[in-house]
Design an enzyme around this catalytic site. Structure first.
Site, PDB file in Angstrom:
ATOM      1  CE  LYS A 126      12.473 -47.866 -17.747  1.00  0.00           C
ATOM      2  NZ  LYS A 126      13.069 -46.566 -18.181  1.00  0.00           N
ATOM      3  NE  ARG A 139      14.148 -43.173 -12.533  1.00  0.00           N
ATOM      4  CZ  ARG A 139      15.374 -43.433 -12.953  1.00  0.00           C
ATOM      5  NH1 ARG A 139      15.697 -44.657 -13.328  1.00  0.00           N
ATOM      6  NH2 ARG A 139      16.289 -42.490 -13.009  1.00  0.00           N
ATOM      7  CE  LYS A 180      15.135 -50.787 -19.092  1.00  0.00           C
ATOM      8  NZ  LYS A 180      15.583 -49.403 -19.377  1.00  0.00           N
TER       9      LYS A 180
END
Length: 325
Positions: free
Chosen positions: A196, A218, A249
């Site tokens: 991700k 993040r 992702k």
């Protein structure tokens, strides 16, 4: 002019029937996983402003949406929840009466044949919008694992057919697998958000899930978009820890990663066609700049061609209809 020294590739493109005969990659409605957002309100079907055609549903109207999904032949959904209450540790994520838990139980009762996948993260449930426990402005890895494991067990108790942890904490698959097994859910698979990236394509989702970080970003736990070898290491770790599916992702900017992981590992591969990828096509289509149907089917086909076995996409319902044409 001599013509014997080059290949006549166009022979196989002369007609639609000929092109269909030699076509290598096909989309099927069984490939699609449709994300749904449940909210703690009543009589709500509210369009998400940055995601035209995608809605928040209250529980009393949720079955309307799920019925449409089932009628279109889509076999699986991914469940997200937007709680009324948020706190520092995201307690509503692992509450047995939380919005996702109630939504899962309701759907499985009404549609037992549907595969219901639970997104397992804390960001929608924390008042700071990060995917774990914060201390001194930093997301603490191991403390977060304890809460994520509690969340996964709670979702499995509610009837989730699969757990899909999206937090990118180190060791999250191992912790959740152990927790599920000890709680008696040895047959519940884990669809790992193995790779991700810290992507600019998540903005509309954060609008939908009300999960925008209240400080910082993040990047200390989601992956640097520039890194390929790190993606391989992440996938290897999750396989060793017991993942049943691997996910990449976002999808569109990382088709090379999907292809590489599919070539290396035998696990089912999942591509997440994320909110930003959805919304930019919707915006261009609404402005008449492109043909939505043609672009979406081309894009989804590219994900299958790259190696995706399954595609999480907000276009699932539209694509299922288009495939009938």
């Amino acid at each position: 002019m001599e013509t014997g020294n080059f290949h006549r590739h166009r022979r196989l493109r002369r007609s639609e029937s000929m092109r269909s005969l030699v076509r290598e990659t096909y989309l099927h409605r069984e490939d699609f996983i449709y994300p749904i957002f449940a909210v703690e309100e009543e009589n709500v079907k509210r369009e998400i402003p940055s995601m035209p055609g995608v809605y928040h549903y209250s529980l009393d109207r949720l079955n309307e949406e799920v019925q449409e999904v089932v009628d279109l032949g889509i076999k699986s959904i991914m469940m997200f929840g937007v709680p009324n209450h948020k706190d520092a540790v995201g307690s509503e994520a692992y509450c047995d009466t939380g919005i996702v838990q109630r939504a899962i139980a309701q759907i499985k009762e009404a549609f037992p044949e549907l595969t219901v996948i639970a997104d397992t993260c804390l960001c929608q449930y924390t008042d700071h919008g990060h995917c774990g426990v914060i201390e001194n402005g930093y997301v603490q890895n191991d403390q977060s694992l304890e809460l994520l494991t509690k969340t996964a067990i709670s979702q499995a108790k509610a009837g989730a057919d699969m757990i899909a942890p999206s937090n990118m904490m180190d060791g999250f698959v191992a912790a959740i697998r152990q927790g599920l097994d000890e709680a008696g859910f040895v047959d519940v698979p884990v669809m790992s958000y193995a790779v991700k990236f810290s992507s600019a394509f998540y903005g509309p989702f954060r609008d939908a899930a009300h999960s925008t970080p209240q400080f910082g970003d993040r990047k200390t736990y989601q992956m640097d978009p520039a890194n390929r070898l790190e993606a391989i290491r992440e996938a290897e770790s999750d396989i060793a820890e017991g993942a049943d599916f691997l996910m990449v992702k976002p999808a569109l900017s990382y088709l090379d990663i999907i292809r590489e992981l599919k070539d290396r590992y035998p696990l089912p591969m999942v591509a997440y066609n994320v909110s930003g990828e959805y919304s930019m096509i919707k915006a261009a289509s609404q402005n008449g700049w492109l043909n939505e149907q043609d672009v979406v089917l081309e894009k989804l086909t590219s994900m299958k061609r790259a190696g995706a076995d399954l595609i999480i996409t907000y276009f699932a319902k539209d694509a299922a209809r288009w495939l009938d044409q």
